[in-house]
Motif scaffolding. Structure first.
Motif, short mmCIF file in Angstrom:
data_model
loop_
_atom_site.label_atom_id
_atom_site.label_comp_id
_atom_site.label_asym_id
_atom_site.label_seq_id
_atom_site.Cartn_x
_atom_site.Cartn_y
_atom_site.Cartn_z
N GLU A 1 13.30 13.74 -2.44
CA GLU A 1 12.01 14.13 -2.80
C GLU A 1 11.11 12.76 -2.51
O GLU A 1 9.92 12.92 -2.00
N ARG A 2 11.61 11.66 -3.41
CA ARG A 2 10.78 10.50 -3.32
C ARG A 2 10.54 9.85 -2.02
O ARG A 2 9.80 9.48 -1.41
N THR A 3 11.66 9.98 -1.37
CA THR A 3 11.87 9.42 0.09
C THR A 3 10.94 10.14 1.07
O THR A 3 10.15 9.37 1.81
N GLN A 4 10.89 11.64 0.95
CA GLN A 4 9.95 12.20 1.59
C GLN A 4 8.46 11.96 1.42
O GLN A 4 7.55 11.91 2.34
N ARG A 5 8.07 11.72 0.30
CA ARG A 5 6.72 11.46 -0.32
C ARG A 5 6.52 9.94 0.18
O ARG A 5 5.35 9.73 0.82
N CYS A 6 7.23 9.08 0.32
CA CYS A 6 7.08 7.71 0.71
C CYS A 6 6.90 7.83 2.33
O CYS A 6 5.75 7.43 3.04
N SER A 7 7.66 8.73 2.76
CA SER A 7 7.60 8.72 4.20
C SER A 7 5.98 9.41 4.63
O SER A 7 5.77 8.90 5.56
N THR B 1 0.91 -1.32 0.08
CA THR B 1 -0.03 0.02 0.04
C THR B 1 0.85 1.29 0.12
O THR B 1 0.48 2.35 -0.76
N THR B 2 1.85 1.11 0.89
CA THR B 2 2.69 2.25 0.92
C THR B 2 3.73 2.41 -0.24
O THR B 2 4.56 3.53 -0.26
N LYS B 3 3.91 1.47 -1.14
CA LYS B 3 4.76 1.38 -2.06
C LYS B 3 6.43 2.00 -1.84
O LYS B 3 7.21 2.24 -2.48
N VAL B 4 6.69 1.14 -0.39
CA VAL B 4 8.04 1.18 -0.30
C VAL B 4 8.99 0.33 -1.14
O VAL B 4 10.18 0.99 -1.33
N HIS B 5 8.72 -0.64 -1.49
CA HIS B 5 9.35 -1.50 -2.32
C HIS B 5 9.55 -0.98 -3.67
O HIS B 5 10.89 -0.90 -4.32
#
Length: 187
Positions: free
Chosen positions: A114-120, A75-79
């Motif tokens: 930026e991607r890491t912040q969106r994922c966080s 759901t969070t698309k971390v992978h």
């Protein structure tokens, strides 16, 4: 191992726990094998159905929890974020072998942050939902209840008197009294 190692008349191995009579007949081998099976079946909780049932419930709860966490990760698309970052880093390294581009590295780092912040942010939103909190609370309740029942059975008269290894298992599981103090129904 050689016969010399197992024979009791060998003085070099008097204090060796494996030091016993070497089986001389097929009947001796069968006897040793049956003794081994009896010892293993007892120490694997096989004689106590209640302990096996409780342990099975604990394992089932753990498997269900891991499935739910896997869904959470999807759901969070971390992978996906990790794979995209890894792929872009690989491309950048290959490009840097051909020529040095500081701008590409700076852009990569900026995009990654930026991607890491969106994922966080996605993870944080998901963690704050009532559904997620309810799921974690429910798994905690179910796991604790199954663990409390397992410990009750383990510490029952049968568990304590049947085998010393069950008493030892109980002491190891309740190291420093953590279980007995954190699970009120355990006592």
């Amino acid at each position: 191992a050689s016969k010399e190692h197992f024979c009791s008349d060998n003085p070099k191995h008097d204090d060796d726990p494996l030091n016993h009579q070497f089986p001389r007949t097929v009947d001796d081998v069968v006897f040793e094998h049956n003794q081994f099976l009896a010892r293993i079946s007892t120490e694997c909780l096989l004689p106590n159905y209640d302990l096996i049932e409780r342990a099975s419930k604990i394992m089932t709860t753990c498997l269900l929890f891991s499935t739910q966490i896997k869904r959470f990760m999807e759901t969070t698309k971390v992978h996906e974020l990790h794979e995209k970052t890894r792929h872009e880093r690989s491309k950048l390294r290959y490009a840097n072998k051909r020529s040095k581009h500081d701008d590409e590295e700076t852009n990569f780092r900026s995009d990654r942050e930026e991607r890491t912040q969106r994922c966080s942010d996605r993870i944080h939103r998901e963690l704050c939902t009532e559904t997620y909190r309810h799921m974690i609370t429910r798994f905690d309740e179910v796991f604790s209840a199954h663990l409390a029942e397992f410990m009750k059975n383990l510490n029952s008269d049968y568990g304590q008197k049947s085998n010393a290894h069950l008493a030892n298992l109980s002491m190891q599981l309740d190291y420093n009294g953590f279980l007995s103090s954190s699970i009120p129904t355990y006592q």
